[in-house]
Design a protein around this motif. Structure first.
Motif, mmCIF file in Angstrom:
data_model
loop_
_atom_site.group_PDB
_atom_site.id
_atom_site.type_symbol
_atom_site.label_atom_id
_atom_site.label_comp_id
_atom_site.label_asym_id
_atom_site.label_seq_id
_atom_site.Cartn_x
_atom_site.Cartn_y
_atom_site.Cartn_z
ATOM 1 N N ASP A 1 -5.156 5.062 -10.971
ATOM 2 C CA ASP A 1 -3.793 4.654 -10.609
ATOM 3 C C ASP A 1 -3.811 3.170 -10.265
ATOM 4 O OD1 ASP A 1 -2.537 7.234 -10.826
ATOM 5 O OD2 ASP A 1 -3.599 7.802 -9.002
ATOM 6 N N VAL A 2 -3.329 2.345 -11.200
ATOM 7 C CA VAL A 2 -3.418 0.886 -11.067
ATOM 8 C C VAL A 2 -2.020 0.292 -10.979
ATOM 9 C CG1 VAL A 2 -4.369 -1.224 -12.043
ATOM 10 C CG2 VAL A 2 -5.503 0.965 -12.477
ATOM 11 N N PHE A 3 -1.796 -0.469 -9.932
ATOM 12 C CA PHE A 3 -0.543 -1.209 -9.750
ATOM 13 C C PHE A 3 -0.847 -2.679 -10.006
ATOM 14 C CE2 PHE A 3 2.853 -3.376 -7.611
ATOM 15 C CZ PHE A 3 3.938 -2.511 -7.645
ATOM 16 N N VAL A 4 -0.165 -3.282 -10.973
ATOM 17 C CA VAL A 4 -0.468 -4.649 -11.388
ATOM 18 C C VAL A 4 0.672 -5.584 -10.971
ATOM 19 C CG1 VAL A 4 -0.975 -6.177 -13.320
ATOM 20 C CG2 VAL A 4 -1.825 -3.820 -13.335
ATOM 21 N N VAL A 5 0.310 -6.620 -10.227
ATOM 22 C CA VAL A 5 1.240 -7.688 -9.865
ATOM 23 C C VAL A 5 0.918 -8.893 -10.731
ATOM 24 C CG1 VAL A 5 2.126 -9.169 -8.019
ATOM 25 C CG2 VAL A 5 1.354 -6.844 -7.501
ATOM 26 N N MET A 6 1.923 -9.498 -11.336
ATOM 27 C CA MET A 6 1.712 -10.626 -12.247
ATOM 28 C C MET A 6 2.039 -11.937 -11.534
ATOM 29 S SD MET A 6 3.534 -8.772 -15.492
ATOM 30 C CE MET A 6 4.565 -7.788 -14.405
ATOM 31 N N GLN B 1 -7.557 1.360 -2.755
ATOM 32 C CA GLN B 1 -9.010 1.491 -2.851
ATOM 33 C C GLN B 1 -9.685 0.140 -3.021
ATOM 34 O OE1 GLN B 1 -10.186 4.112 -6.004
ATOM 35 N NE2 GLN B 1 -9.695 5.985 -4.881
ATOM 36 N N ALA B 2 -9.184 -0.641 -3.945
ATOM 37 C CA ALA B 2 -9.818 -1.924 -4.265
ATOM 38 C C ALA B 2 -8.796 -2.828 -4.931
ATOM 39 C CB ALA B 2 -11.016 -1.714 -5.180
ATOM 40 N N VAL B 3 -9.116 -4.120 -4.945
ATOM 41 C CA VAL B 3 -8.249 -5.116 -5.592
ATOM 42 C C VAL B 3 -9.114 -6.024 -6.448
ATOM 43 C CG1 VAL B 3 -6.585 -6.987 -5.249
ATOM 44 C CG2 VAL B 3 -6.626 -5.059 -3.655
ATOM 45 N N SER B 4 -8.638 -6.347 -7.636
ATOM 46 C CA SER B 4 -9.338 -7.277 -8.513
ATOM 47 C C SER B 4 -8.375 -8.396 -8.873
ATOM 48 C CB SER B 4 -9.821 -6.562 -9.775
ATOM 49 O OG SER B 4 -10.441 -7.463 -10.659
ATOM 50 N N SER B 5 -8.834 -9.621 -8.694
ATOM 51 C CA SER B 5 -7.971 -10.775 -8.987
ATOM 52 C C SER B 5 -8.815 -11.953 -9.433
ATOM 53 C CB SER B 5 -7.147 -11.161 -7.759
ATOM 54 O OG SER B 5 -7.979 -11.699 -6.754
ATOM 55 N N LEU B 6 -8.165 -12.947 -10.005
ATOM 56 C CA LEU B 6 -8.848 -14.154 -10.453
ATOM 57 C C LEU B 6 -9.444 -14.911 -9.273
ATOM 58 C CD1 LEU B 6 -9.522 -15.965 -12.874
ATOM 59 C CD2 LEU B 6 -7.326 -17.130 -12.500
ATOM 60 N N SER B 7 -8.769 -14.913 -8.134
ATOM 61 C CA SER B 7 -9.293 -15.630 -6.964
ATOM 62 C C SER B 7 -10.592 -14.998 -6.481
ATOM 63 C CB SER B 7 -8.258 -15.632 -5.841
ATOM 64 O OG SER B 7 -8.007 -14.319 -5.377
ATOM 65 N N GLY B 8 -10.655 -13.667 -6.504
ATOM 66 C CA GLY B 8 -11.888 -13.003 -6.089
ATOM 67 C C GLY B 8 -13.044 -13.327 -7.000
ATOM 68 N N LEU C 1 -4.887 -6.720 -9.954
ATOM 69 C CA LEU C 1 -5.029 -5.281 -10.177
ATOM 70 C C LEU C 1 -5.278 -4.589 -8.837
ATOM 71 C CD1 LEU C 1 -5.582 -6.644 -12.956
ATOM 72 C CD2 LEU C 1 -7.152 -4.765 -13.434
ATOM 73 N N ILE C 2 -4.353 -3.718 -8.451
ATOM 74 C CA ILE C 2 -4.446 -2.997 -7.182
ATOM 75 C C ILE C 2 -4.729 -1.537 -7.505
ATOM 76 C CG2 ILE C 2 -3.267 -2.447 -5.021
ATOM 77 C CD1 ILE C 2 -1.417 -4.855 -5.600
ATOM 78 N N TYR C 3 -5.927 -1.078 -7.150
ATOM 79 C CA TYR C 3 -6.335 0.297 -7.432
ATOM 80 C C TYR C 3 -5.956 1.176 -6.242
ATOM 81 C CZ TYR C 3 -9.015 -1.897 -11.165
ATOM 82 O OH TYR C 3 -9.381 -2.615 -12.269
ATOM 83 N N LEU C 4 -5.160 2.224 -6.516
ATOM 84 C CA LEU C 4 -4.598 3.063 -5.460
ATOM 85 C C LEU C 4 -5.337 4.397 -5.355
ATOM 86 C CD1 LEU C 4 -0.804 2.541 -6.281
ATOM 87 C CD2 LEU C 4 -2.295 1.134 -4.839
ATOM 88 N N ASN C 5 -5.222 5.002 -4.180
ATOM 89 C CA ASN C 5 -5.811 6.336 -3.987
ATOM 90 C C ASN C 5 -5.121 7.369 -4.870
ATOM 91 O OD1 ASN C 5 -7.599 5.420 -2.054
ATOM 92 N ND2 ASN C 5 -6.250 5.913 -0.334
ATOM 93 N N ARG D 1 -4.590 -14.703 -0.837
ATOM 94 C CA ARG D 1 -3.864 -14.087 0.274
ATOM 95 C C ARG D 1 -3.315 -12.710 -0.113
ATOM 96 N NH1 ARG D 1 -0.442 -19.496 2.099
ATOM 97 N NH2 ARG D 1 -2.195 -20.604 3.080
ATOM 98 N N LEU D 2 -2.759 -12.620 -1.324
ATOM 99 C CA LEU D 2 -2.273 -11.322 -1.792
ATOM 100 C C LEU D 2 -3.424 -10.333 -1.908
ATOM 101 C CD1 LEU D 2 -0.006 -9.531 -2.924
ATOM 102 C CD2 LEU D 2 -0.490 -10.469 -5.189
ATOM 103 N N HIS D 3 -4.542 -10.802 -2.436
ATOM 104 C CA HIS D 3 -5.742 -9.968 -2.559
ATOM 105 C C HIS D 3 -6.133 -9.413 -1.192
ATOM 106 C CE1 HIS D 3 -9.780 -9.320 -4.726
ATOM 107 N NE2 HIS D 3 -9.920 -8.791 -3.514
ATOM 108 N N TRP D 4 -6.131 -10.264 -0.186
ATOM 109 C CA TRP D 4 -6.542 -9.844 1.154
ATOM 110 C C TRP D 4 -5.549 -8.847 1.758
ATOM 111 C CZ3 TRP D 4 -10.407 -9.616 4.422
ATOM 112 C CH2 TRP D 4 -10.155 -9.405 5.778
ATOM 113 N N GLU D 5 -4.262 -9.142 1.647
ATOM 114 C CA GLU D 5 -3.262 -8.257 2.242
ATOM 115 C C GLU D 5 -3.265 -6.883 1.568
ATOM 116 O OE1 GLU D 5 0.658 -9.741 2.814
ATOM 117 O OE2 GLU D 5 -0.002 -11.698 3.592
#
Length: 787
Positions: free
Chosen positions: A477-482, A513-520, A568-572, A501-505
């Motif tokens: 279950d992936v929620f994607v913010v552009m 569960q986890a977040v994947s982003s270019l900043s990370g 990419l925001i991975y949800l439970n 900041r978005l990654h952290w929040e």
């Protein structure tokens, strides 16, 4: 006196229609035969259609954003996950890896696959990276010189440990590996929407059946496979349909004791379904897993109206009227009530078009066409056939016996026109409404269960999904913010800082569960560029350093001109509560941080699309309910009385509220599968009140008391109403045994609404008539139509 005259009409249209139909009945019958043969042939060409875009609200802002940047988000929309697991040992053996490669190659050539974005440990784009004193080194997880030897298997094991793919493309216990297969929305050869039924069959034939054996187990998940399984499982609707035909015929025979009239009702209902399917094919409208249930409902509505007409014909025949006159009288008496009821049904179905999801609009179109065919078969074909065949002697004799003395069913229910029983019915209704209003507050929009709620928890698909969830760290279950920036702006310090900041929040939000982003990824590369020292974990203000840091970022974290960077925001799970929390958090973040340099747009990914769907349903359900009750206008125009509207509509509204309470109690969320049920239930349920009230009006205008008028209305229509409601409830209730959970849910809700609409029409309608009439002797004047 005809009902239409009681309704204040001049009734000029009835003799015209009656003479037109019965004076040319041979030609009409011949026309029906020709049309049925033609539409029957067209119905054989009806296709099953279930495209990805039909299932999503394409005009919602989230989906507009997704479709606008779809090319830059390849692999983040419609995709399959094929999990290959070993039954013994782990994946680090030559046989398993060879089989995994064969399966990947087979998937590569399946039509509709986005081949450039397939990922597995065999894909050349899946690499490992290591920081050494000499800088970065890396390569493919499975190197080009892999030969299946023990040494090369050890190399694969080492590379995998440095790739970051454990829990993503390889299970945490090393007993399975995953192939991620993005799909196109259209077939490349034809340009037509991807056929999920064919795709599902290909996956079974060329992947599961071909490669699964005693040593290898294959699991397949994803929207396309879910839809394919739904289509496969929904084919059982034909079994339910045939079973319903048998049950309805037996019950009709018990009700009328007339074989020919029972066969007529069933025949005309089937003709209506054939016409509906043929017209859908003629108009180029296909069926999908949701609208496949509509022909069953059309059959149910046709039976409901047919029983009323046949009951009237049998009544006249038992009084010695010849078959032609009996058919004419029944047509004349029931023309306006039947037309009003069918118009109400049609309005209930048409209101579904306010929900901006093509699959629900398809239900509306299919149901509306079905209602139109019923108007023709029940108001023309059925009386014409009856004028030829008449009623059997056995049916007439049985009806005469039923007419002798006071009917216990009607005699008891007629008491609800008296003060004591009426107050009891109204008081009980008020208590039920209060309880339902309280219970309905907990009704939620969206899915409330894990896995695919359209299927049962023990279905093969949900078991496959459960395996994936339990053995892999990365959620499906992936929620994607552009993050949208000017060209070459995704590497700016401002953009990467806001991404961070978005990654952290999001990482600290419950349900994530986890977040994947270019900043990370950029921060990890910066650490690697500085000998792996974690004190360098952060973003540099030096543009050269930032540009270098994203050069090793995986594909998909930014587009070619560096103007879009997905988070990419991975949800439970994709439950309504989880999605609402994420949407609110992202919206709050974007409100605080959007600027000319970077804007955060929602949403892509399967969870983002689910959130958009929930939002559309949430805002449309109120509008839909308001429009559904536009049948008030139909009743008002027909009966020309506000009292009539109150008597017919209040029981209907109570049933709708009780249905929402039942949904909350059973844990059903308001979603694509359940929302149409409310509209369908209201559209069908209003028929009961219209038929009973029409008969009641006729008797009241003849000068009878309210109790005697209602008793006569019950004998004329009440028995037919009770029969059809119970029969249809039994038929749709059988759906509870379907392997398709949403079909089972629809069956439970429709059965409930059929029964409660019947009880409302039989018990609450006369009580309301008493309440409105008060203690006046001339109750008929309160309920009658004023010229």
């Amino acid at each position: 006196m005809s009902v239409s005259k009681a309704a204040g009409y001049t009734a000029r249209i009835e003799p015209v229609m009656e003479n037109c139909i019965f004076a040319h009945r041979f030609w009409i019958l011949a026309g029906f035969v020709v049309a049925t043969l033609f539409l029957g042939l067209r119905a054989m060409d009806l296709r099953l259609d279930a495209s990805y875009t039909k299932m999503i609200p394409t005009n919602h802002p989230y989906i507009v954003n997704y479709l606008q940047h779809q090319d830059d988000l390849a692999g983040l929309g419609n995709a399959l996950r094929v999990t290959v697991s070993t039954r013994e040992g782990d994946i680090f053996n030559a046989h398993f890896l060879a089989r995994l490669r064969e399966i990947q190659d087979e998937l590569f050539y399946i039509p509709g696959v986005e081949r450039a974005w397939i990922q597995s440990i065999w894909a050349p784009t899946v690499r490992w990276t290591e920081v050494t004193e000499d800088g970065f080194i890396g390569g493919q997880v499975i190197p080009e010189d892999y030969d299946g030897s023990a040494a090369s298997l050890d190399t694969v094991r080492d590379n995998l440990g440095k790739s970051g793919q454990i829990g993503t493309l390889v299970a945490n216990d090393f007993r399975s590996a995953l192939i991620y297969v993005p799909l196109q929305n259209t077939a490349p050869e034809s340009g037509e929407p991807l056929n999920y039924r064919n795709l599902s069959e290909l996956l079974e034939e060329r992947i599961r059946d071909k490669y699964q054996d005693d040593g290898i187990h294959i699991r397949i998940t994803g929207f396309a496979k879910l839809t394919g399984d739904l289509i496969e499982g929904a084919s059982i609707v034909m079994l339910f349909f045939m079973g319903a035909c048998v049950v309805v015929f037996i019950l009709l025979l018990l009700y009328s004791r007339c074989l020919r009239n029972s066969a007529l009702v069933l025949l005309c209902a089937l003709v209506a379904v054939v016409w509906q399917l043929g017209l859908l094919s003629l108009f180029g409208i296909g069926l999908d897993p949701y609208s496949m249930l509509v022909p069953f409902l059309v059959f149910a509505i046709a039976v409901s109206h047919g029983v009323q007409l046949v009951g009237s014909i049998i009544t006249d025949a038992s009084r010695g009227v010849d078959r032609m006159t009996a058919s004419r009288n029944s047509f004349r008496t029931l023309f306006y009530p039947a037309l009003t009821a069918l118009m109400s049904d049609g309005i209930g179905f048409v209101t579904l078009v306010v929900i901006d999801i093509e699959v629900i609009k398809g239900v509306a179109y299919a149901a509306s066409i079905g209602v139109a065919t019923i108007a023709l078969t029940n108001l023309a074909l059925l009386p014409v056939l009856s004028s030829f065949l008449g009623v059997s002697k056995r049916g007439i004799d049985y009806h005469k016996r039923m007419e002798v003395g006071r009917h216990p069913f009607a005699h008891y229910l007629a008491h609800f026109t008296q003060a004591r029983y009426a107050l009891l019915a109204i008081g009980a209704s008020l208590l039920l409404v209060g309880w339902a209003a309280y219970q309905a507050q907990s009704l939620q929009v969206g899915d409330l269960d894990e896995g695919a709620p359209e299927l049962r928890p023990d279905s093969r698909y949900n078991l496959d999904q459960k395996f994936l969830t339990e053995n892999y760290s990365t959620s499906t279950d992936v929620f994607v913010v552009m993050a949208k920036t000017p060209a070459d702006g995704c590497t700016s310090f401002e953009a990467l800082t806001k991404l961070d900041r978005l990654h952290w929040e999001m990482s600290n939000l419950p349900g994530v569960q986890a977040v994947s982003s270019l900043s990370g990824e950029a921060q990890r590369v910066i650490v690697g560029m500085n000998e792996g020292n974690l004190r360098w974990l952060g973003l540099s203000r030096d543009p050269a350093v930032l540009n270098a840091s994203i050069s090793r970022a995986p594909e998909g974290l930014f587009n070619r001109d560096c103007s879009l960077s997905p988070v990419l925001i991975y949800l439970n799970d994709h439950k309504a509560e989880t999605l609402n929390s994420v949407v609110a958090a992202v919206q709050d973040f974007s409100d605080r941080h959007n600027s000319e340099g970077v804007r955060f747009l929602m949403a892509a990914g399967n969870a983002g699309i689910e959130a958009a769907t929930n939002d559309v349903i949430k805002h449309a359900q109120i509008v839909m309910l308001v429009l559904v009750y536009a049948v008030v206008l139909v009743c008002l125009l027909t009966f020309r009385s506000l009292k009539a509207v109150i008597c017919i509509m209040l029981p209907l509204m109570m049933t709708s509220l009780l249905a929402q309470a039942l949904m909350a109690l059973l844990g059903f969320g308001v979603k694509v599968a359940t929302l149409p049920v409310i509209s369908l239930g209201v559209g069908i349920g209003v028929d009961y009140g219209i038929y009973i009230y029409a008969r009641l009006k006729e008797r009241l205008d003849a000068g009878e008391s309210l109790e005697d008028a209602y008793y006569a209305a019950l004998k004329a229509s009440g028995r037919a109403v009770a029969f059809t409601a119970i029969t249809l409830a039994i038929c749709v209730g059988s759906w509870a045994f379907s392997p398709i959970k949403f079909q089972a849910d629809m069956g439970v809700l429709l059965a409930f609404m059929f029964l409660w609409n019947m009880l409302g029409a039989l018990l609450l309608l006369p009580a309301l008539a008493w309440l409105i009439g008060g203690r006046r002797k001339a109750v008929g004047r309160w309920l009658s139509v004023q010229a």
